[in-house]
Design a protein around this motif. Structure first.
Motif, PDB file in Angstrom:
ATOM      1  N   GLN A   1       3.047   2.579   1.107  1.00  0.00           N
ATOM      2  CA  GLN A   1       2.105   2.804   0.656  1.00  0.00           C
ATOM      3  C   GLN A   1       1.890   2.250  -0.915  1.00  0.00           C
ATOM      4  O   GLN A   1       0.856   1.721  -1.247  1.00  0.00           O
ATOM      5  CB  GLN A   1       2.021   4.344   0.507  1.00  0.00           C
ATOM      6  CG  GLN A   1       1.828   5.392   1.671  1.00  0.00           C
ATOM      7  CD  GLN A   1       1.904   6.796   1.535  1.00  0.00           C
ATOM      8  OE1 GLN A   1       2.117   7.351   0.289  1.00  0.00           O
ATOM      9  NE2 GLN A   1       1.935   7.436   2.505  1.00  0.00           N
ATOM     10  N   ARG A   2       3.221   2.250  -1.572  1.00  0.00           N
ATOM     11  CA  ARG A   2       3.060   1.472  -2.666  1.00  0.00           C
ATOM     12  C   ARG A   2       2.972   0.054  -2.798  1.00  0.00           C
ATOM     13  O   ARG A   2       2.082  -0.526  -3.422  1.00  0.00           O
ATOM     14  CB  ARG A   2       4.405   1.787  -3.405  1.00  0.00           C
ATOM     15  CG  ARG A   2       4.877   3.324  -3.724  1.00  0.00           C
ATOM     16  CD  ARG A   2       3.829   3.567  -4.831  1.00  0.00           C
ATOM     17  NE  ARG A   2       4.327   5.049  -5.099  1.00  0.00           N
ATOM     18  CZ  ARG A   2       5.295   5.648  -5.795  1.00  0.00           C
ATOM     19  NH1 ARG A   2       6.039   4.759  -6.549  1.00  0.00           N
ATOM     20  NH2 ARG A   2       5.476   6.802  -6.026  1.00  0.00           N
ATOM     21  N   LEU A   3       3.346  -0.550  -1.520  1.00  0.00           N
ATOM     22  CA  LEU A   3       3.050  -2.003  -1.458  1.00  0.00           C
ATOM     23  C   LEU A   3       1.494  -2.315  -0.985  1.00  0.00           C
ATOM     24  O   LEU A   3       0.976  -3.241  -1.681  1.00  0.00           O
ATOM     25  CB  LEU A   3       3.907  -2.380  -0.239  1.00  0.00           C
ATOM     26  CG  LEU A   3       3.687  -3.953   0.190  1.00  0.00           C
ATOM     27  CD1 LEU A   3       4.078  -4.766  -1.086  1.00  0.00           C
ATOM     28  CD2 LEU A   3       4.591  -4.466   1.391  1.00  0.00           C
ATOM     29  N   GLY A   4       0.993  -1.251  -0.261  1.00  0.00           N
ATOM     30  CA  GLY A   4      -0.639  -1.727  -0.303  1.00  0.00           C
ATOM     31  C   GLY A   4      -1.230  -1.176  -1.362  1.00  0.00           C
ATOM     32  O   GLY A   4      -2.128  -2.186  -1.738  1.00  0.00           O
ATOM     33  N   ASP A   5      -0.772  -0.286  -2.372  1.00  0.00           N
ATOM     34  CA  ASP A   5      -1.679  -0.109  -3.438  1.00  0.00           C
ATOM     35  C   ASP A   5      -1.457  -1.337  -4.408  1.00  0.00           C
ATOM     36  O   ASP A   5      -2.419  -1.599  -5.195  1.00  0.00           O
ATOM     37  CB  ASP A   5      -1.111   1.184  -4.137  1.00  0.00           C
ATOM     38  CG  ASP A   5      -1.324   2.517  -3.362  1.00  0.00           C
ATOM     39  OD1 ASP A   5      -2.324   2.206  -2.506  1.00  0.00           O
ATOM     40  OD2 ASP A   5      -0.543   3.465  -3.599  1.00  0.00           O
ATOM     41  N   TYR A   6      -0.173  -1.802  -4.401  1.00  0.00           N
ATOM     42  CA  TYR A   6       0.156  -3.032  -5.215  1.00  0.00           C
ATOM     43  C   TYR A   6      -0.550  -4.398  -5.101  1.00  0.00           C
ATOM     44  O   TYR A   6      -1.280  -4.898  -5.815  1.00  0.00           O
ATOM     45  CB  TYR A   6       1.496  -3.303  -5.202  1.00  0.00           C
ATOM     46  CG  TYR A   6       1.951  -4.656  -5.723  1.00  0.00           C
ATOM     47  CD1 TYR A   6       2.080  -4.756  -7.394  1.00  0.00           C
ATOM     48  CD2 TYR A   6       2.391  -5.908  -4.918  1.00  0.00           C
ATOM     49  CE1 TYR A   6       2.448  -6.063  -7.668  1.00  0.00           C
ATOM     50  CE2 TYR A   6       2.820  -6.909  -5.613  1.00  0.00           C
ATOM     51  CZ  TYR A   6       2.738  -7.042  -7.178  1.00  0.00           C
ATOM     52  OH  TYR A   6       3.168  -8.387  -7.675  1.00  0.00           O
ATOM     53  N   GLU A   7      -0.917  -4.431  -3.525  1.00  0.00           N
ATOM     54  CA  GLU A   7      -1.517  -5.577  -3.249  1.00  0.00           C
ATOM     55  C   GLU A   7      -3.064  -5.553  -3.419  1.00  0.00           C
ATOM     56  O   GLU A   7      -3.653  -6.457  -3.968  1.00  0.00           O
ATOM     57  CB  GLU A   7      -1.462  -5.862  -1.699  1.00  0.00           C
ATOM     58  CG  GLU A   7       0.084  -6.350  -1.289  1.00  0.00           C
ATOM     59  CD  GLU A   7       0.212  -6.348   0.251  1.00  0.00           C
ATOM     60  OE1 GLU A   7      -0.607  -5.887   0.895  1.00  0.00           O
ATOM     61  OE2 GLU A   7       1.403  -6.967   0.732  1.00  0.00           O
ATOM     62  N   GLU A   8      -3.560  -4.342  -3.201  1.00  0.00           N
ATOM     63  CA  GLU A   8      -4.985  -3.912  -3.656  1.00  0.00           C
ATOM     64  C   GLU A   8      -5.080  -4.292  -5.288  1.00  0.00           C
ATOM     65  O   GLU A   8      -6.197  -4.799  -5.541  1.00  0.00           O
ATOM     66  CB  GLU A   8      -5.293  -2.480  -3.114  1.00  0.00           C
ATOM     67  CG  GLU A   8      -5.397  -2.235  -1.768  1.00  0.00           C
ATOM     68  CD  GLU A   8      -5.773  -0.915  -1.406  1.00  0.00           C
ATOM     69  OE1 GLU A   8      -6.086  -0.136  -2.251  1.00  0.00           O
ATOM     70  OE2 GLU A   8      -5.919  -0.707  -0.193  1.00  0.00           O
ATOM     71  N   ALA A   9      -4.182  -3.838  -5.791  1.00  0.00           N
ATOM     72  CA  ALA A   9      -4.449  -4.049  -7.295  1.00  0.00           C
ATOM     73  C   ALA A   9      -4.454  -5.453  -7.813  1.00  0.00           C
ATOM     74  O   ALA A   9      -5.127  -5.770  -8.645  1.00  0.00           O
ATOM     75  CB  ALA A   9      -3.206  -3.069  -8.417  1.00  0.00           C
ATOM     76  N   VAL A  10      -3.380  -6.151  -7.190  1.00  0.00           N
ATOM     77  CA  VAL A  10      -3.369  -7.515  -7.219  1.00  0.00           C
ATOM     78  C   VAL A  10      -4.877  -8.186  -6.935  1.00  0.00           C
ATOM     79  O   VAL A  10      -5.323  -9.044  -7.913  1.00  0.00           O
ATOM     80  CB  VAL A  10      -2.395  -8.351  -6.759  1.00  0.00           C
ATOM     81  CG1 VAL A  10      -2.407  -9.833  -6.801  1.00  0.00           C
ATOM     82  CG2 VAL A  10      -0.968  -8.104  -7.397  1.00  0.00           C
ATOM     83  N   ILE A  11      -5.320  -8.049  -6.071  1.00  0.00           N
ATOM     84  CA  ILE A  11      -6.634  -8.249  -5.749  1.00  0.00           C
ATOM     85  C   ILE A  11      -7.859  -8.107  -6.525  1.00  0.00           C
ATOM     86  O   ILE A  11      -8.609  -8.724  -7.001  1.00  0.00           O
ATOM     87  CB  ILE A  11      -7.074  -8.014  -4.189  1.00  0.00           C
ATOM     88  CG1 ILE A  11      -5.942  -8.706  -3.235  1.00  0.00           C
ATOM     89  CG2 ILE A  11      -8.465  -8.444  -3.633  1.00  0.00           C
ATOM     90  CD1 ILE A  11      -5.924  -8.255  -1.528  1.00  0.00           C
ATOM     91  N   THR A  12      -7.673  -6.747  -6.982  1.00  0.00           N
ATOM     92  CA  THR A  12      -8.607  -6.311  -7.704  1.00  0.00           C
ATOM     93  C   THR A  12      -8.740  -6.853  -9.178  1.00  0.00           C
ATOM     94  O   THR A  12      -9.736  -7.444  -9.928  1.00  0.00           O
ATOM     95  CB  THR A  12      -8.487  -4.760  -7.906  1.00  0.00           C
ATOM     96  OG1 THR A  12      -8.601  -4.091  -6.673  1.00  0.00           O
ATOM     97  CG2 THR A  12      -9.680  -4.182  -8.853  1.00  0.00           C
ATOM     98  N   LEU A  13      -7.228  -7.021  -9.705  1.00  0.00           N
ATOM     99  CA  LEU A  13      -7.110  -7.802 -10.917  1.00  0.00           C
ATOM    100  C   LEU A  13      -7.863  -9.234 -10.780  1.00  0.00           C
ATOM    101  O   LEU A  13      -8.095  -9.935 -11.967  1.00  0.00           O
ATOM    102  CB  LEU A  13      -5.680  -7.837 -11.362  1.00  0.00           C
ATOM    103  CG  LEU A  13      -5.122  -8.161 -12.582  1.00  0.00           C
ATOM    104  CD1 LEU A  13      -6.032  -7.441 -13.899  1.00  0.00           C
ATOM    105  CD2 LEU A  13      -3.781  -8.185 -12.891  1.00  0.00           C
TER     106      LEU A  13
END
Length: 375
Positions: A280-292
């Protein structure tokens, strides 16, 4: 991480004389690199365990780099320092370690990445099987339609379709009453037989007591019942204490109580729960990187594009041929060389320049003095 830093400082101390020497059995320097290898194995196991159980995605990236560097350095020490087939028994004894320390486990993320790869292959295989099954079902449906059309054309009767079960005739009221009465009479007879059996057993017990001449009063009966119950409870307590003692000294495995989990099973559940949190944390991190990245591109994309274009234009103007006015060709490697040019070569050492370029100054010819004036 601290163990890895300590080992690096031990291999590269500030005083060069304290650094480990080349491995040589004759000179007695074999043990230094053997100890270093054992410490790298210990650090490798700790990093692997920490990387497997950490849930913070950024920390996991840094720890993975440190883990791979540790594995590379461990293999380098083993292969390049004469430790291909070493005998480290004396080293383990000096370091007061068990032989299990040298067992090298497969890194956990190796198995996880391999499992993900095989899951991807299995998913693609399942998708292919699903499409193939759909194709076969469609082909079978078309074949059934074709056979049905042929049967209609040539008036061929097909197989009878299975229908519902035939309904039975309702039971007459008189027969139903007779069945209910028979069941009820049987139940009453069984209860009466059980009551008579209990009464007979009680009469036999009373007859036996009368023949023996022992008459129990209510008080004596209560005392006997209490003695029996207390003896039973004491025997159970002694048995329970003996089992606990055997479990404590390790001669008998622990019995899992209903509703409680074994410590090993509880640990496995904790690991699985932690793995789920990692995903879950890895998925949130990848989504945050794409959003940033999207936000940065929308906010500063135009300015960055203009900056890159200005650098490219400046490079073309600097490298323009002043005589013909022609511009140079675009580099084969793209704009990477233009935006990040390689560093200039270092200037030559002044001592070398002084030796090679220095020329001896020509000695001035001594002026010949004119003849002394005659007196």
């Amino acid at each position: 991480m601290l163990g890895l830093l300590d080992q690096m400082e031990a291999e590269n101390p500030e005083d060069p004389s304290l650094a480990p020497k080349a491995s040589n059995h004759m000179l007695g320097t074999f043990g230094e690199w053997a100890c270093a290898y054992v410490r790298y194995v210990q650090v490798f196991k700790k990093l692997d365990r920490a990387y497997d159980q950490t849930i913070h995605p950024q920390k996991r990236l840094d720890m993975k780099g440190a883990l791979e560097a540790c594995m590379g350095r461990m293999l380098e020490v083993k292969l390049n320092r004469g430790l291909d087939f070493p005998s480290l028994d004396d080293v383990l004894v000096d370091m007061k370690l068990a032989p299990e320390v040298l067992e090298l486990p497969c890194p956990t993320y190796f198995r996880e990445d391999r499992a993900k790869f095989f899951l991807g292959i299995q998913a693609s295989h399942m998708a292919a099987c699903t499409s193939l099954n759909k194709y076969h079902e469609q082909e079978l449906e078309e074949r059934n339609k074709f056979l049905g059309a042929l049967a209609d054309k040539y008036t061929v009767s097909g197989l009878p379709e299975p229908g519902a079960l035939p309904e039975l005739a309702p039971l007459p009221e008189e027969e139903a009453i007779i069945l209910i009465q028979a069941n009820e009479r049987g139940r009453q007879a069984r209860e009466r037989a059980q009551t008579m059996r209990t009464f007979k057993r009680q009469r036999q017990l009373e007859d036996r007591r009368a023949r023996s001449g022992v008459v129990l009063t209510q008080e004596k009966a209560a005392i006997k019942i209490q003695a029996g119950v207390r003896g039973l409870l004491t025997r159970l307590q002694v048995h329970r204490t003996a089992q606990e003692e055997l479990q404590f000294i390790g001669m008998k495995p622990k019995v899992t109580v209903a509703g409680s989990l074994d410590p090993q099973a509880l640990q496995q559940l904790t690991v699985l729960r932690r793995k789920e949190v990692q995903r879950q944390r890895l998925g949130d991190y990848e989504e945050a990187v794409i959003t940033l990245k999207t936000k940065v591109k929308d906010a500063e994309g135009q300015a960055m594009r203009e900056t890159v274009q200005d650098k490219i234009n400046a490079w073309f103007l600097e490298n323009r041929d002043p005589e013909s006015g022609e511009y140079p060709d675009f580099p084969d490697d793209g704009s990477r060389i233009i935006l990040n040019p390689p560093p200039p070569p270092p200037p030559p050492a002044p001592a070398a320049v002084g030796k090679k370029g220095a020329k001896k100054a020509p000695e001035k010819p001594k002026a010949k003095g004119k003849g002394k004036g005659k007196l």
